[in-house]
Design a protein around this motif. Structure first.
Motif, mmCIF file in Angstrom:
data_model
loop_
_atom_site.group_PDB
_atom_site.id
_atom_site.type_symbol
_atom_site.label_atom_id
_atom_site.label_comp_id
_atom_site.label_asym_id
_atom_site.label_seq_id
_atom_site.Cartn_x
_atom_site.Cartn_y
_atom_site.Cartn_z
ATOM 1 N N ILE A 149 33.135 31.082 48.296
ATOM 2 C CA ILE A 149 34.041 32.367 47.552
ATOM 3 C C ILE A 149 33.926 33.224 46.073
ATOM 4 C CG2 ILE A 149 36.194 31.549 48.857
ATOM 5 C CD1 ILE A 149 37.484 31.946 46.466
ATOM 6 N N TYR A 150 33.170 32.445 45.290
ATOM 7 C CA TYR A 150 33.252 33.260 44.128
ATOM 8 C C TYR A 150 32.093 34.311 43.842
ATOM 9 C CZ TYR A 150 30.961 34.575 40.241
ATOM 10 O OH TYR A 150 30.381 35.585 38.870
ATOM 11 N N PRO A 151 31.459 34.075 45.000
ATOM 12 C CA PRO A 151 30.132 34.785 45.017
ATOM 13 C C PRO A 151 30.291 36.304 45.524
ATOM 14 C CG PRO A 151 29.385 33.108 45.660
ATOM 15 C CD PRO A 151 30.849 32.556 45.945
ATOM 16 N N PHE A 152 31.826 36.667 46.449
ATOM 17 C CA PHE A 152 32.390 37.423 46.996
ATOM 18 C C PHE A 152 34.054 38.182 45.547
ATOM 19 C CE2 PHE A 152 30.777 34.278 50.338
ATOM 20 C CZ PHE A 152 30.036 34.715 51.446
ATOM 21 N N MET A 153 33.767 37.496 45.298
ATOM 22 C CA MET A 153 34.338 37.877 44.339
ATOM 23 C C MET A 153 34.798 39.673 43.679
ATOM 24 S SD MET A 153 37.552 36.822 45.332
ATOM 25 C CE MET A 153 36.750 36.862 46.478
ATOM 26 N N ILE A 156 35.511 42.706 45.257
ATOM 27 C CA ILE A 156 36.527 43.495 45.760
ATOM 28 C C ILE A 156 37.598 43.271 44.594
ATOM 29 C CG2 ILE A 156 36.108 42.196 47.908
ATOM 30 C CD1 ILE A 156 37.965 39.963 47.205
ATOM 31 N N THR A 157 36.951 41.972 43.135
ATOM 32 C CA THR A 157 38.157 42.283 42.109
ATOM 33 C C THR A 157 37.527 42.922 40.711
ATOM 34 O OG1 THR A 157 40.116 41.139 41.251
ATOM 35 C CG2 THR A 157 38.116 39.871 41.933
ATOM 36 N N PRO A 160 36.537 38.856 39.065
ATOM 37 C CA PRO A 160 35.647 37.247 39.453
ATOM 38 C C PRO A 160 35.661 36.498 38.378
ATOM 39 C CG PRO A 160 34.134 39.512 39.173
ATOM 40 C CD PRO A 160 35.290 40.556 38.148
ATOM 41 N N GLN A 161 35.709 37.140 37.508
ATOM 42 C CA GLN A 161 35.963 35.712 36.392
ATOM 43 C C GLN A 161 36.883 35.164 35.959
ATOM 44 O OE1 GLN A 161 35.191 38.770 35.542
ATOM 45 N NE2 GLN A 161 32.330 38.478 35.126
ATOM 46 N N ILE A 162 37.859 35.104 36.406
ATOM 47 C CA ILE A 162 38.838 34.357 36.681
ATOM 48 C C ILE A 162 38.853 33.290 37.835
ATOM 49 C CG2 ILE A 162 41.121 33.901 37.877
ATOM 50 C CD1 ILE A 162 41.892 36.590 36.283
ATOM 51 N N THR A 221 34.857 42.074 34.416
ATOM 52 C CA THR A 221 35.487 42.636 33.779
ATOM 53 C C THR A 221 35.077 42.909 32.358
ATOM 54 O OG1 THR A 221 34.847 39.560 32.593
ATOM 55 C CG2 THR A 221 37.138 40.460 33.353
ATOM 56 N N ALA A 222 33.595 42.828 32.105
ATOM 57 C CA ALA A 222 33.119 43.997 31.641
ATOM 58 C C ALA A 222 32.772 45.462 31.553
ATOM 59 C CB ALA A 222 31.619 43.411 31.262
ATOM 60 N N ARG A 223 33.400 45.551 33.019
ATOM 61 C CA ARG A 223 33.230 46.600 32.673
ATOM 62 C C ARG A 223 34.709 47.549 33.575
ATOM 63 N NH1 ARG A 223 31.458 48.833 38.700
ATOM 64 N NH2 ARG A 223 31.799 50.767 37.459
ATOM 65 N N LEU A 224 35.520 46.178 32.799
ATOM 66 C CA LEU A 224 37.048 46.737 33.004
ATOM 67 C C LEU A 224 37.404 46.718 31.855
ATOM 68 C CD1 LEU A 224 39.987 46.702 34.221
ATOM 69 C CD2 LEU A 224 39.658 44.127 34.188
#
Length: 310
Positions: A149-153, A156-157, A160-162, A221-224
């Motif tokens: 599922i990681y590549p899709f995160m 949508i969130t 994704p680093q989590i 998270t870099a953008r966040l």
């Protein structure tokens, strides 16, 4: 397409470009053997848990074999994960400068060929996994859901680093599963510490693509965190050191392990001090340096395990 044009933009002049047979190069690039840093980072929590568990068991007899198997497994399964990631991201990679020269978007391999290669790598990983006890086998298989599922995160969130942390830190559980046939609180705390570490270093990594990601709507998270990345790294790297310290205390680790943790912490602190999120090359170097940080901690844990088994 010439071999020069087939090279991946952010990894040139490596052994795959110069020594590997031409027919094998696209597949080696798919599995990132031209950039093995991800395999090393996947391996680090495996090594930590194997050494800590061996120290707690006061037995290092099987530790060399476990390390070798973890090494093979990490490189093969990271390759499988990257192949899956490239299959799912092939349309997005074509829109990012750093990734559009990867084998799939550049046409070096077809999607069907990539899928066949993915299966081959997974089968090798299964052979490695079958060398362990039943609980460890089931624990290893359970990680595949997170990998899938990681590549899709990132679609949508903002976090994704989590999910990457959950996948890349799974080895923190495997050492205990292999050694004891179960997972205890020490393993879970070590796992949590490794997850925090992954969130930190992959945030640094993601700053390389922040501008392109913003254009095509990819979250990270870099953008966040943006301009607050340094503060975020203090939080996540600090949490990582604290949680790993709790795991060492829970596992009755001796002084070499604590020296390793101190060296690990100093390395992470130096990354925060040096980081300039506007410098992609520096972000890449700091991301790569986390292998050395992980090895410093492993050296302390390994020395501790050998001392406790003597």
């Amino acid at each position: 397409m010439s071999d020069t044009s087939a090279r991946v933009a952010d990894s040139t002049g490596n052994w795959v470009d110069t020594l590997a047979p031409p027919w094998a190069r696209p597949y080696l690039r798919l599995s990132r053997f031209d950039r093995p840093i991800g395999s090393w980072l996947l391996l680090m929590p495996c090594l930590w848990s194997a050494a800590l568990a061996a120290g707690m068991a006061h037995d290092v007899y099987r530790l060399p074999l476990v390390i070798v198997l973890f090494f093979i497994g990490a490189f093969v399964m990271r390759g499988a994960g990257c192949t899956w990631n490239d299959i799912t991201d092939r349309d997005l990679d074509d829109k990012v400068e750093r990734t559009r020269s990867r084998p799939l978007p550049s046409g070096q391999v077809t999607t069907r060929q990539a899928l066949a290669f993915l299966v081959a790598q997974a089968l090798i990983g299964l052979v490695v996994l079958l060398q362990f006890n039943r609980f460890a086998i089931l624990t290893g298989v359970a990680s595949l859901l997170i990998v899938a599922i990681y590549p899709f995160m990132k679609r949508i969130t903002w976090w994704p680093q989590i999910v990457l942390g959950l996948a890349f830190s799974w080895g923190a559980l495997m050492g205990f599963a292999v050694t004891f046939g179960h997972i205890d609180v020490t393993a879970l705390v070590l796992y949590a510490g490794a997850i925090s570490w992954v969130i930190g270093y992959d945030t640094i990594y993601a700053h390389q693509d922040a501008e392109d990601d913003a254009l095509i709507g990819i979250k990270s998270t870099a953008r966040l965190f943006g301009a607050h990345t340094h503060q975020a790294l203090i939080l996540f790297y600090g949490l990582s050191v604290m949680l790993i310290g709790v795991a060492l205390a829970s596992g009755d680790a001796r002084w070499p392990a604590w020296i390793g943790l101190a060296a690990f912490a100093m390395h992470l602190a130096s990354q925060i001090v040096r980081l300039n999120i506007s410098d992609p090359l520096l972000c890449k170097r700091l991301f790569y340096s986390n292998r050395d940080a992980g090895l410093l901690l492993f050296a302390g844990l390994l020395t501790d395990a050998v001392m406790r088994a003597a």
